[in-house]
Design a protein around this motif. Structure first.
Motif, mmCIF file in Angstrom:
data_model
loop_
_atom_site.group_PDB
_atom_site.id
_atom_site.type_symbol
_atom_site.label_atom_id
_atom_site.label_comp_id
_atom_site.label_asym_id
_atom_site.label_seq_id
_atom_site.Cartn_x
_atom_site.Cartn_y
_atom_site.Cartn_z
ATOM 1 N N ASP A 28 34.038 -46.604 -45.544
ATOM 2 C CA ASP A 28 34.092 -45.248 -46.028
ATOM 3 C C ASP A 28 32.684 -44.520 -45.725
ATOM 4 O O ASP A 28 32.454 -43.608 -45.019
ATOM 5 N N ALA A 29 31.666 -45.144 -46.175
ATOM 6 C CA ALA A 29 30.472 -44.962 -45.916
ATOM 7 C C ALA A 29 29.673 -45.000 -44.500
ATOM 8 O O ALA A 29 28.768 -44.362 -44.092
ATOM 9 N N ASP A 30 29.948 -46.143 -43.954
ATOM 10 C CA ASP A 30 29.342 -46.657 -42.813
ATOM 11 C C ASP A 30 30.011 -46.379 -41.453
ATOM 12 O O ASP A 30 29.438 -46.283 -40.332
ATOM 13 N N LEU A 31 31.274 -46.231 -41.292
ATOM 14 C CA LEU A 31 32.143 -46.194 -40.097
ATOM 15 C C LEU A 31 33.063 -45.145 -40.026
ATOM 16 O O LEU A 31 32.625 -44.221 -39.321
ATOM 17 N N GLY A 32 33.900 -45.026 -40.589
ATOM 18 C CA GLY A 32 34.844 -43.689 -40.530
ATOM 19 C C GLY A 32 35.137 -43.264 -41.735
ATOM 20 O O GLY A 32 34.231 -42.797 -42.546
ATOM 21 N N MET A 33 36.263 -43.057 -42.139
ATOM 22 C CA MET A 33 36.733 -42.412 -43.442
ATOM 23 C C MET A 33 37.853 -43.043 -43.965
ATOM 24 O O MET A 33 39.013 -43.167 -43.188
ATOM 25 N N LEU A 34 38.053 -43.349 -45.452
ATOM 26 C CA LEU A 34 39.167 -43.692 -46.018
ATOM 27 C C LEU A 34 39.828 -42.627 -46.744
ATOM 28 O O LEU A 34 39.314 -41.856 -47.278
ATOM 29 N N TRP A 35 41.071 -42.579 -46.477
ATOM 30 C CA TRP A 35 41.746 -41.359 -47.231
ATOM 31 C C TRP A 35 43.113 -41.962 -47.658
ATOM 32 O O TRP A 35 43.962 -42.215 -47.042
ATOM 33 N N GLY A 36 42.875 -42.021 -49.128
ATOM 34 C CA GLY A 36 44.058 -42.333 -49.786
ATOM 35 C C GLY A 36 45.079 -41.562 -50.647
ATOM 36 O O GLY A 36 44.417 -40.616 -51.028
ATOM 37 N N THR A 37 46.480 -41.622 -50.557
ATOM 38 C CA THR A 37 47.222 -40.861 -51.290
ATOM 39 C C THR A 37 48.146 -41.788 -51.804
ATOM 40 O O THR A 37 48.834 -42.621 -51.126
ATOM 41 N N ARG A 38 48.673 -41.971 -53.245
ATOM 42 C CA ARG A 38 49.600 -42.564 -53.438
ATOM 43 C C ARG A 38 51.192 -41.997 -53.549
ATOM 44 O O ARG A 38 52.130 -42.655 -53.703
ATOM 45 N N PRO A 74 37.261 -43.900 -36.928
ATOM 46 C CA PRO A 74 38.626 -43.892 -37.596
ATOM 47 C C PRO A 74 38.736 -43.144 -38.910
ATOM 48 O O PRO A 74 37.971 -43.262 -39.864
ATOM 49 N N VAL A 75 40.021 -42.395 -39.321
ATOM 50 C CA VAL A 75 40.041 -42.030 -40.460
ATOM 51 C C VAL A 75 41.587 -42.789 -40.801
ATOM 52 O O VAL A 75 42.550 -42.684 -40.542
ATOM 53 N N TYR A 76 41.061 -43.976 -41.743
ATOM 54 C CA TYR A 76 42.433 -44.785 -42.080
ATOM 55 C C TYR A 76 42.996 -43.859 -43.514
ATOM 56 O O TYR A 76 42.358 -43.783 -44.598
ATOM 57 N N ILE A 77 44.334 -43.771 -43.204
ATOM 58 C CA ILE A 77 45.111 -42.936 -44.232
ATOM 59 C C ILE A 77 45.993 -43.808 -44.880
ATOM 60 O O ILE A 77 46.697 -44.526 -44.180
ATOM 61 N N SER A 78 46.017 -44.120 -45.997
ATOM 62 C CA SER A 78 46.455 -45.292 -46.657
ATOM 63 C C SER A 78 47.528 -44.853 -47.803
ATOM 64 O O SER A 78 46.900 -43.995 -48.705
ATOM 65 N N PRO A 79 48.799 -45.441 -48.004
ATOM 66 C CA PRO A 79 49.635 -44.966 -49.340
ATOM 67 C C PRO A 79 48.766 -45.798 -50.324
ATOM 68 O O PRO A 79 49.360 -45.642 -51.537
ATOM 69 N N ALA A 111 42.915 -45.869 -53.629
ATOM 70 C CA ALA A 111 41.504 -46.227 -53.769
ATOM 71 C C ALA A 111 41.690 -48.044 -53.138
ATOM 72 O O ALA A 111 40.599 -48.578 -52.974
ATOM 73 N N ASP A 112 42.782 -48.514 -53.362
ATOM 74 C CA ASP A 112 42.686 -50.150 -52.800
ATOM 75 C C ASP A 112 42.706 -50.158 -51.472
ATOM 76 O O ASP A 112 42.905 -51.246 -51.003
ATOM 77 N N ALA A 113 42.774 -49.428 -50.792
ATOM 78 C CA ALA A 113 42.865 -49.447 -49.028
ATOM 79 C C ALA A 113 41.838 -50.167 -48.448
ATOM 80 O O ALA A 113 42.316 -50.993 -47.669
ATOM 81 N N GLN A 114 40.604 -50.286 -48.875
ATOM 82 C CA GLN A 114 39.632 -51.083 -48.287
ATOM 83 C C GLN A 114 39.956 -52.636 -48.476
ATOM 84 O O GLN A 114 39.337 -53.365 -47.543
ATOM 85 N N ARG A 115 40.675 -53.051 -49.545
ATOM 86 C CA ARG A 115 41.097 -54.292 -49.475
ATOM 87 C C ARG A 115 41.741 -55.023 -48.111
ATOM 88 O O ARG A 115 41.907 -56.216 -47.860
ATOM 89 N N PHE A 116 42.348 -54.011 -47.463
ATOM 90 C CA PHE A 116 43.156 -54.599 -46.403
ATOM 91 C C PHE A 116 42.258 -54.388 -44.925
ATOM 92 O O PHE A 116 42.692 -54.933 -43.767
ATOM 93 N N LEU A 117 41.056 -53.973 -45.092
ATOM 94 C CA LEU A 117 40.148 -53.674 -43.883
ATOM 95 C C LEU A 117 39.201 -54.775 -43.630
ATOM 96 O O LEU A 117 38.462 -55.251 -44.629
ATOM 97 N N PRO A 118 39.072 -55.223 -42.368
ATOM 98 C CA PRO A 118 38.299 -56.486 -42.149
ATOM 99 C C PRO A 118 37.012 -56.255 -42.185
ATOM 100 O O PRO A 118 36.298 -55.050 -42.180
ATOM 101 N N TYR A 119 35.989 -57.292 -42.273
ATOM 102 C CA TYR A 119 34.554 -57.296 -42.668
ATOM 103 C C TYR A 119 34.143 -56.589 -43.977
ATOM 104 O O TYR A 119 32.956 -56.485 -43.926
ATOM 105 N N SER A 120 35.072 -55.892 -44.736
ATOM 106 C CA SER A 120 34.583 -55.590 -46.051
ATOM 107 C C SER A 120 33.903 -56.545 -46.813
ATOM 108 O O SER A 120 32.937 -56.201 -47.612
ATOM 109 N N ASP A 121 34.390 -57.777 -46.624
ATOM 110 C CA ASP A 121 33.858 -58.931 -47.350
ATOM 111 C C ASP A 121 32.275 -59.193 -46.943
ATOM 112 O O ASP A 121 31.775 -60.054 -47.630
ATOM 113 N N LEU A 122 32.037 -58.798 -45.586
ATOM 114 C CA LEU A 122 30.772 -59.127 -45.176
ATOM 115 C C LEU A 122 29.733 -57.885 -45.538
ATOM 116 O O LEU A 122 28.885 -57.930 -44.974
#
Length: 190
Positions: free
Chosen positions: A140-150, A116-121, A124-135
């Motif tokens: 961005d490094a392990d699974l897909g890619m985060l792409w944020g733009t404000r 997945p390429v998660y494109i978020s408005p 940099a805060d995008a990861q806080r909405f994604l599951p298992y980040s707390d684990l």
């Protein structure tokens, strides 16, 4: 402020259990997107990426319906079986935020073993909405890619860089992580 309540932890946004996408090992080196026009990022995707000479974006479809066009045009939607085929066979699947910060497509992509390429408005805060980040999962490094733009003004320029970034990403490690974690993105796994 209460300190005795547990922290909020995002869990995957899932459809009914009969809508789990099948895992497919064989991937085409392309990106895919199809969805509704529920925010400014989705509206810009097809226009910005459709003719990329760097990476195959031919399966990035215009979004339909939403704030610009009103009711969705049923003829513009992919049939569900075609959607499943495209998500399952594409190496990358663009999963822009929709009505909610993460969209169903984000988790369907992982179910299918694609990246997945998660494109978020939310930038940099995008990861806080994604599951298992707390684990410890670093999306961005392990699974897909985060792409944020404000900002809307920077969106076309930001998205135009996406095909080159996808082509440069190493994928074998990410595909192994997706295969290993896919059960956590099903009704049974949650």
């Amino acid at each position: 402020e209460r300190t005795d309540s547990p922290p909020s932890i995002p869990i995957p946004l899932l459809h009914k259990s009969n809508r789990t996408l099948p895992f497919t090992a064989e991937k085409e080196p392309r990106a895919f997107f199809a969805g509704d026009c529920s925010n400014f990022i989705r509206i810009a995707l097809a226009d910005t990426l459709a003719n990329s000479p760097i990476y195959d974006m031919s399966q990035v479809h215009p979004c339909v319906g939403g704030p610009k066009t009103g009711e969705a045009d049923p003829s513009a939607h992919l049939e569900f079986n075609e959607f499943v085929r495209q998500v399952s066979s594409s190496l990358w699947v663009l999963a822009p935020a929709g009505t909610y910060p993460p969209a169903f497509t984000l988790y369907e992509t992982i179910q299918a073993g694609s990246l997945p390429v998660y494109i978020s408005p939310d930038g940099a805060d995008a990861q806080r909405f994604l599951p298992y980040s707390d684990l410890g999962l670093d999306w961005d490094a392990d699974l897909g890619m985060l792409w944020g733009t404000r900002t809307r003004g920077n969106l076309a320029g930001s998205l135009a860089k996406l095909p080159q970034k996808l082509k440069a990403r190493s994928v074998e490690h990410r595909l192994r992580i997706a295969r290993w974690m896919r059960h956590l993105f099903t009704i049974e796994g949650v």
